[in-house]
Motif scaffolding. Structure first.
Motif, PDB file in Angstrom:
ATOM      1  N   MET A   1      -2.068  -6.369   2.818  1.00 60.34           N
ATOM      2  CA  MET A   1      -2.546  -5.063   3.254  1.00 60.34           C
ATOM      3  C   MET A   1      -2.155  -3.999   2.236  1.00 60.34           C
ATOM      4  O   MET A   1      -1.146  -4.130   1.521  1.00 60.34           O
ATOM      5  N   LEU A   2      -2.950  -2.958   2.181  1.00 59.55           N
ATOM      6  CA  LEU A   2      -2.673  -1.816   1.321  1.00 59.55           C
ATOM      7  C   LEU A   2      -2.424  -0.609   2.212  1.00 59.55           C
ATOM      8  O   LEU A   2      -3.270  -0.249   3.030  1.00 59.55           O
ATOM      9  N   PHE A   3      -1.245   0.010   2.075  1.00 62.09           N
ATOM     10  CA  PHE A   3      -0.835   1.159   2.883  1.00 62.09           C
ATOM     11  C   PHE A   3      -0.904   2.407   2.013  1.00 62.09           C
ATOM     12  O   PHE A   3      -0.346   2.439   0.904  1.00 62.09           O
TER      13      PHE A   3
ATOM     14  N   GLY B   1     -13.204  -1.718  -5.829  1.00 60.81           N
ATOM     15  CA  GLY B   1     -14.344  -2.531  -6.225  1.00 60.81           C
ATOM     16  C   GLY B   1     -14.363  -2.809  -7.711  1.00 60.81           C
ATOM     17  O   GLY B   1     -14.650  -3.936  -8.139  1.00 60.81           O
ATOM     18  N   GLU B   2     -14.050  -1.802  -8.518  1.00 63.56           N
ATOM     19  CA  GLU B   2     -14.033  -1.995  -9.971  1.00 63.56           C
ATOM     20  C   GLU B   2     -12.947  -2.986 -10.386  1.00 63.56           C
ATOM     21  O   GLU B   2     -13.056  -3.641 -11.427  1.00 63.56           O
ATOM     22  N   ALA B   3     -11.892  -3.098  -9.561  1.00 64.99           N
ATOM     23  CA  ALA B   3     -10.804  -4.047  -9.857  1.00 64.99           C
ATOM     24  C   ALA B   3     -11.073  -5.427  -9.282  1.00 64.99           C
ATOM     25  O   ALA B   3     -10.255  -6.339  -9.439  1.00 64.99           O
ATOM     26  N   GLY B   4     -12.228  -5.600  -8.596  1.00 65.73           N
ATOM     27  CA  GLY B   4     -12.575  -6.899  -8.032  1.00 65.73           C
ATOM     28  C   GLY B   4     -11.825  -7.240  -6.764  1.00 65.73           C
ATOM     29  O   GLY B   4     -11.719  -8.413  -6.402  1.00 65.73           O
ATOM     30  N   VAL B   5     -11.299  -6.235  -6.054  1.00 63.55           N
ATOM     31  CA  VAL B   5     -10.559  -6.456  -4.813  1.00 63.55           C
ATOM     32  C   VAL B   5     -11.472  -6.151  -3.637  1.00 63.55           C
ATOM     33  O   VAL B   5     -11.982  -5.035  -3.502  1.00 63.55           O
ATOM     34  N   ASN B   6     -11.685  -7.149  -2.774  1.00 68.07           N
ATOM     35  CA  ASN B   6     -12.586  -6.997  -1.641  1.00 68.07           C
ATOM     36  C   ASN B   6     -11.836  -6.512  -0.406  1.00 68.07           C
ATOM     37  O   ASN B   6     -10.752  -7.004  -0.084  1.00 68.07           O
ATOM     38  N   ILE B   7     -12.402  -5.530   0.293  1.00 71.60           N
ATOM     39  CA  ILE B   7     -11.795  -4.987   1.509  1.00 71.60           C
ATOM     40  C   ILE B   7     -12.211  -5.828   2.700  1.00 71.60           C
ATOM     41  O   ILE B   7     -13.399  -6.066   2.928  1.00 71.60           O
ATOM     42  N   GLY B   8     -11.216  -6.280   3.476  1.00 75.63           N
ATOM     43  CA  GLY B   8     -11.515  -7.048   4.677  1.00 75.63           C
ATOM     44  C   GLY B   8     -11.712  -6.158   5.883  1.00 75.63           C
ATOM     45  O   GLY B   8     -12.760  -6.170   6.533  1.00 75.63           O
ATOM     46  N   THR B   9     -10.692  -5.351   6.200  1.00 75.31           N
ATOM     47  CA  THR B   9     -10.779  -4.395   7.299  1.00 75.31           C
ATOM     48  C   THR B   9     -10.270  -3.051   6.820  1.00 75.31           C
ATOM     49  O   THR B   9      -9.545  -2.950   5.828  1.00 75.31           O
ATOM     50  N   PHE B  10     -10.633  -2.001   7.563  1.00 75.63           N
ATOM     51  CA  PHE B  10     -10.387  -0.626   7.136  1.00 75.63           C
ATOM     52  C   PHE B  10      -9.952   0.171   8.366  1.00 75.63           C
ATOM     53  O   PHE B  10     -10.692   0.247   9.347  1.00 75.63           O
ATOM     54  N   HIS B  11      -8.722   0.724   8.341  1.00 73.93           N
ATOM     55  CA  HIS B  11      -8.203   1.429   9.513  1.00 73.93           C
ATOM     56  C   HIS B  11      -7.648   2.786   9.094  1.00 73.93           C
ATOM     57  O   HIS B  11      -6.882   2.889   8.129  1.00 73.93           O
ATOM     58  N   LEU B  12      -8.008   3.811   9.851  1.00 72.05           N
ATOM     59  CA  LEU B  12      -7.615   5.185   9.542  1.00 72.05           C
ATOM     60  C   LEU B  12      -6.847   5.818  10.692  1.00 72.05           C
ATOM     61  O   LEU B  12      -7.076   5.498  11.860  1.00 72.05           O
TER      62      LEU B  12
ATOM     63  N   LEU C   1      -4.878   2.003   6.239  1.00 73.67           N
ATOM     64  CA  LEU C   1      -4.441   0.610   6.141  1.00 73.67           C
ATOM     65  C   LEU C   1      -5.654  -0.262   5.855  1.00 73.67           C
ATOM     66  O   LEU C   1      -6.615  -0.262   6.626  1.00 73.67           O
ATOM     67  N   LEU C   2      -5.596  -0.973   4.743  1.00 73.12           N
ATOM     68  CA  LEU C   2      -6.683  -1.878   4.367  1.00 73.12           C
ATOM     69  C   LEU C   2      -6.161  -3.308   4.340  1.00 73.12           C
ATOM     70  O   LEU C   2      -5.061  -3.552   3.856  1.00 73.12           O
ATOM     71  N   SER C   3      -6.928  -4.246   4.842  1.00 72.12           N
ATOM     72  CA  SER C   3      -6.645  -5.648   4.548  1.00 72.12           C
ATOM     73  C   SER C   3      -7.538  -6.031   3.384  1.00 72.12           C
ATOM     74  O   SER C   3      -8.705  -5.632   3.327  1.00 72.12           O
ATOM     75  N   VAL C   4      -6.974  -6.776   2.427  1.00 70.61           N
ATOM     76  CA  VAL C   4      -7.712  -7.145   1.227  1.00 70.61           C
ATOM     77  C   VAL C   4      -7.655  -8.653   1.046  1.00 70.61           C
ATOM     78  O   VAL C   4      -6.738  -9.324   1.523  1.00 70.61           O
ATOM     79  N   ASP C   5      -8.626  -9.179   0.330  1.00 68.56           N
ATOM     80  CA  ASP C   5      -8.760 -10.627   0.174  1.00 68.56           C
ATOM     81  C   ASP C   5      -8.049 -11.169  -1.053  1.00 68.56           C
ATOM     82  O   ASP C   5      -7.866 -12.378  -1.180  1.00 68.56           O
ATOM     83  N   GLN C   6      -7.660 -10.288  -1.986  1.00 71.94           N
ATOM     84  CA  GLN C   6      -7.008 -10.734  -3.214  1.00 71.94           C
ATOM     85  C   GLN C   6      -5.666 -10.026  -3.381  1.00 71.94           C
ATOM     86  O   GLN C   6      -5.463  -8.931  -2.858  1.00 71.94           O
ATOM     87  N   PRO C   7      -4.723 -10.637  -4.122  1.00 73.54           N
ATOM     88  CA  PRO C   7      -3.491  -9.932  -4.447  1.00 73.54           C
ATOM     89  C   PRO C   7      -3.793  -8.642  -5.197  1.00 73.54           C
ATOM     90  O   PRO C   7      -4.770  -8.555  -5.939  1.00 73.54           O
ATOM     91  N   ILE C   8      -2.940  -7.634  -4.996  1.00 76.92           N
ATOM     92  CA  ILE C   8      -3.165  -6.333  -5.607  1.00 76.92           C
ATOM     93  C   ILE C   8      -2.282  -6.199  -6.842  1.00 76.92           C
ATOM     94  O   ILE C   8      -1.054  -6.139  -6.733  1.00 76.92           O
ATOM     95  N   PRO C   9      -2.866  -6.157  -8.050  1.00 77.13           N
ATOM     96  CA  PRO C   9      -2.058  -6.042  -9.276  1.00 77.13           C
ATOM     97  C   PRO C   9      -1.314  -4.714  -9.329  1.00 77.13           C
ATOM     98  O   PRO C   9      -1.738  -3.707  -8.744  1.00 77.13           O
ATOM     99  N   GLU C  10      -0.220  -4.700 -10.057  1.00 78.18           N
ATOM    100  CA  GLU C  10       0.582  -3.481 -10.197  1.00 78.18           C
ATOM    101  C   GLU C  10      -0.236  -2.346 -10.796  1.00 78.18           C
ATOM    102  O   GLU C  10      -0.122  -1.193 -10.380  1.00 78.18           O
TER     103      GLU C  10
ATOM    104  N   ALA D   1       1.754  -1.961  -1.437  1.00 79.09           N
ATOM    105  CA  ALA D   1       1.127  -3.237  -1.102  1.00 79.09           C
ATOM    106  C   ALA D   1       2.050  -3.976  -0.142  1.00 79.09           C
ATOM    107  O   ALA D   1       3.237  -4.144  -0.407  1.00 79.09           O
ATOM    108  N   LEU D   2       1.512  -4.389   0.996  1.00 78.79           N
ATOM    109  CA  LEU D   2       2.304  -5.071   2.023  1.00 78.79           C
ATOM    110  C   LEU D   2       1.948  -6.551   2.064  1.00 78.79           C
ATOM    111  O   LEU D   2       0.788  -6.922   1.930  1.00 78.79           O
ATOM    112  N   LYS D   3       2.984  -7.387   2.246  1.00 81.75           N
ATOM    113  CA  LYS D   3       2.778  -8.824   2.430  1.00 81.75           C
ATOM    114  C   LYS D   3       3.251  -9.196   3.824  1.00 81.75           C
ATOM    115  O   LYS D   3       4.437  -9.072   4.138  1.00 81.75           O
ATOM    116  N   LEU D   4       2.350  -9.628   4.680  1.00 82.06           N
ATOM    117  CA  LEU D   4       2.690  -9.964   6.057  1.00 82.06           C
ATOM    118  C   LEU D   4       2.462 -11.446   6.329  1.00 82.06           C
ATOM    119  O   LEU D   4       2.541 -11.858   7.476  1.00 82.06           O
TER     120      LEU D   4
END
Length: 525
Positions: free
Chosen positions: A453-455, A473-484, A496-505, A522-525
Motif C-alpha cells: 500500500m502507498l500512504f 503510471g509512468e513508473a509502471g505501477v498499477n493501482i489496485g484500490t483507491f481510498h480517500l 491509501l492506494l493498494s498497488v500491484d508492484q513494489p514501489i521503488p525508492e 510505502a507500507l508492507k502488510l
C-alpha cells in the motif's frame, strides 16, 4: 498417535520428550531435499535446526504437516508465508540460546583486543613474537551496542562487569530501560563516533540491512573493533574489508556472513580479521535448552492445541481460536500500519475494543497489535513474545473495553504514544471475517488491507489525484484500490492506494515532490 520427524542433529532430550508424551518420533538427519520431500507427507510435525530448508516446495509436499519447530531463534530456513498459507504453525525458541550468543560476542571482543588468534598461530609456529602483539585493555573503553534487546542487554551486563562504558542505539530502548541496564542511549551517529568496540544484536530487516554501510563505517572512530554474532547482512562486507585494509578499522570479528556457509569470503586472510562458523548458539547448554523447548512446544500443540512461541499465530486455546482469528488478523494489520508510519520512539500502546470485540479475550488481540507494531524492528517478534518484549523496553500497554454503542458492529482501535503525542488507527470486520480500515490519524476512511500500500498525506486541492496517477503510471505501477479521507474541504487529506508492484525508492521521492504532498510512505502488510 501424532508423528514427528527430527531432520537435523539435536540433543537426545528432544526425542525423549516426544516419546514420553506419547508421540511417535523418527530421527533422520542428513537427508537430501528430495529424500526429505519423499517422506515428509507422513508426519504431523517437523523439528529442525538450521540445516533443513523448509521451503515452499517441501511444505507443499507435507500434506499432513501441522507444525514446524525450529530449535533456535532464526527462521531464515523456513518459508513462513508458505507455511501460513498451508495452515502450518511455525514455532521457534527465541530465548533458549541468548546467553550463549552473548558470551560468544564477549569472547570475540577479547580475541580482537588481545589479537589471540594471530598470537596463537605465531607461537605455535615457534616464533615467540612477544613485542608484535601489543593489544588493548577493555577496561575504560566504550562499547557501542547496536540493538539492546535480550542478547544485547546480556552483553551490556557482562561489559559493565569488565568496567567498560556502554552506549546503545535501539529504536525501542526507552530512557527508563537504558537506566535500568546501566547504559547510555545514543543516536547511531553518536555511537559510531564514540565507540571503541561495536557489537551488533539486531535482526536482519529492511531497516537494519547494511546498518554498518560504507558511509556508516566511515563515521566510526579510528581503530574501532567490530563484532557481529547476530545476522549476516548487517555489515557491508566489502566496506569492512576496505576499512581493515586502510587501517581505519582496527579489527573485526564475524560469526555470521551474508552467504553461508562462508567458504571463500574476501575477508579471509585480511589482517585484523577473525571469523567463526556461526557458533553463536553452539554450546552444549544452549543446544539442550532449545531442544527441550521445541519438543515441549510441539508436543503441546499436537496433543492439546496449545500454541507457544509461534511466528504466525498467537497463543490460543482450541475453543477461542475460531472466534479470535479474524480479530487478530485485523489487530496485526492495524499494528503494522501504525508501526511503519510512526518514526518517533514509541512509549505506549493502547488497544481499545468496542461492540462484539469487547466480549472477547482481549489478550490475543493485544498480542497481535504489538507483534504488528514491532515487526519493523525485529524478525523474531511474534504474538506470543511481543508483550514480553514490550515490557522489556518499558513500553506501556493499555487495554480498554468499551460497552458504549458504536457506528460499527465491532471495532478495534490502536493508539501509540510518543514524545510527539498520540496517533491512532481503527478497523472493523465485514461479515465478521474480513478486516477493513475505517480511521487513520483521526480521519475517516474506508479501505481494504492489501499486501502493498502507498500512504500519502496531502493538501486537498484539485488536480492532485490526476498528477499522482500519472506519476505512478509512468513508473509502471498499477493501482489496485483507491481510498480517500479528509478532515474537510481543502484541508488535510489522506490517500491509501493498494498497488500491484513494489514501489521503488525513486518513485517515492517523485511522489514527495508533487505539489501539496506532506508525507509519503510505502507500507508492507
Amino acid at each position: 498417535m501424532p508423528k514427528v520427524l527430527i531432520s537435523d542433529k539435536m540433543s537426545p532430550k528432544a526425542p525423549e520428550i516426544f516419546r514420553a508424551r506419547g508421540i511417535e518420533v523418527h530421527e533422520k538427519t542428513g537427508l537430501s531435499k528430495d529424500e526429505l520431500a519423499a517422506i515428509i507427507g507422513d508426519y504431523d510435525g517437523l523439528a529442525i535446526r538450521s540445516s533443513t530448508k523448509a521451503t515452499a516446495a517441501l511444505i507443499a509436499a507435507a500434506k499432513n504437516l501441522k507444525v514446524i519447530g525450529r530449535a533456535g531463534i532464526g527462521v531464515d530456513n523456513v518459508d513462513v508465508p508458505a507455511a501460513s498459507a498451508a495452515g502450518v504453525v511455525v514455532m521457534n525458541t527465541p530465548f533458549g540460546n541468548s546467553i550463549t550468543t552473548a558470551e560468544h560476542a564477549i569472547a570475540l571482543m577479547f580475541a580482537l583486543a588481545r589479537q589471540l588468534p594471530e598470537a596463537d598461530a605465531s607461537t605455535q609456529a615457534g616464533k615467540w613474537e612477544k613485542n608484535r602483539f601489543m593489544g588493548v585493555e577493555l577496561t575504560a573503553k566504550t562499547l557501542g551496542l547496536i540493538g539492546a534487546g535480550n542478547i544485547g542487554s546480556i552483553v551490556a551486563d557482562r561489559a559493565l562487569g569488565l568496567k567498560m562504558k556502554v552506549i546503545a542505539y535501539d529504536p525501542f530502548l526507552t530512557p527508563e530501560r537504558a537506566k535500568d541496564m546501566g547504559v547510555e542511549k545514543v543516536t547511531l551517529d553518536d555511537l559510531l563516533a564514540k565507540a571503541d568496540f561495536i557489537t551488533l544484536h539486531t535482526p536482519l530487516t529492511d531497516s537494519t540491512r547494511n546498518i554498518l554501510s560504507a558511509e556508516a563505517l566511515a563515521k566510526t572512530k579510528k581503530g574501532v573493533r567490530i563484532i557481529n554474532c547476530a545476522r549476516g547482512g548487517l555489515i557491508d562486507e566489502a566496506a569492512l574489508k576496505a576499512g581493515l585494509d586502510s587501517g581505519h578499522i582496527g579489527g573485526a570479528a564475524l560469526d555470521v556472513f551474508v552467504e553461508e556457509p562462508a567458504t571463500a569470503s574476501p575477508l579471509f586472510g585480511t589482517p585484523g580479521f577473525i571469523s567463526t562458523p556461526h557458533l553463536g548458539a553452539s554450546t552444549d547448554e544452549a543446544q539442550v535448552n532449545v531442544a527441550i523447548q521445541v519438543a515441549e512446544q510441539m508436543a503441546d500443540f499436537l496433543l492439546t492445541g496449545g500454541v507457544t512461541n509461534a511466528l504466525n499465530m498467537p497463543s490460543l486455546s482450541a475453543e477461542d481460536a475460531p472466534k479470535l482469528r479474524p480479530y487478530m488478523a485485523l489487530a496485526e494489520k492495524l499494528g503494522l500500519i501504525v508501526g511503519q508510519l510512526e518514526t518517533a520512539e514509541i512509549r505506549g500502546v493502547k488497544v481499545e475494543v468496542e461492540g462484539a470485540a469487547a466480549q472477547l479475550n482481549i489478550k490475543p488481540i493485544t498480542g497481535a497489535v504489538l507483534a504488528g507494531v514491532m515487526r519493523s524492528f525485529s524478525d523474531t517478534v511474534n504474538m506470543v513474545n511481543a508483550p514480553f518484549l514490550a515490557r522489556e523496553r518499558n513500553i506501556e500497554v493499555a487495554e480498554v473495553r468499551h460497552e458504549r454503542d458504536t457506528d460499527y458492529q465491532t471495532l478495534v482501535r490502536v493508539t501509540v504514544r510518543t514524545p510527539e503525542g498520540e496517533r491512532s488507527v481503527a478497523g472493523t470486520l465485514l461479515g465478521s471475517q474480513f478486516p477493513r480500515l475505517v480511521e487513520i490519524f483521526g480521519i475517516k476512511v474506508e479501505a481494504d488491507f492489501s499486501e502493498r500500500m502507498l500512504f500519502i498525506i496531502n493538501e486537498d486541492k484539485p488536480g492532485f489525484i490526476g498528477r499522482l496517477g500519472t506519476t505512478l503510471g509512468e513508473a509502471g505501477v498499477n493501482i489496485g484500490t483507491f481510498h480517500l479521507g479528509r478532515r474537510g474541504a481543502g484541508a488535510e487529506a489522506i490517500l491509501l492506494l493498494s498497488v500491484d508492484q513494489p514501489i521503488p525508492e525513486q518513485l517515492l521521492w517523485n511522489v514527495c515532490r508533487l505539489p501539496g504532498v506532506k508525507t509519503v510512505k510505502a507500507l508492507k502488510l
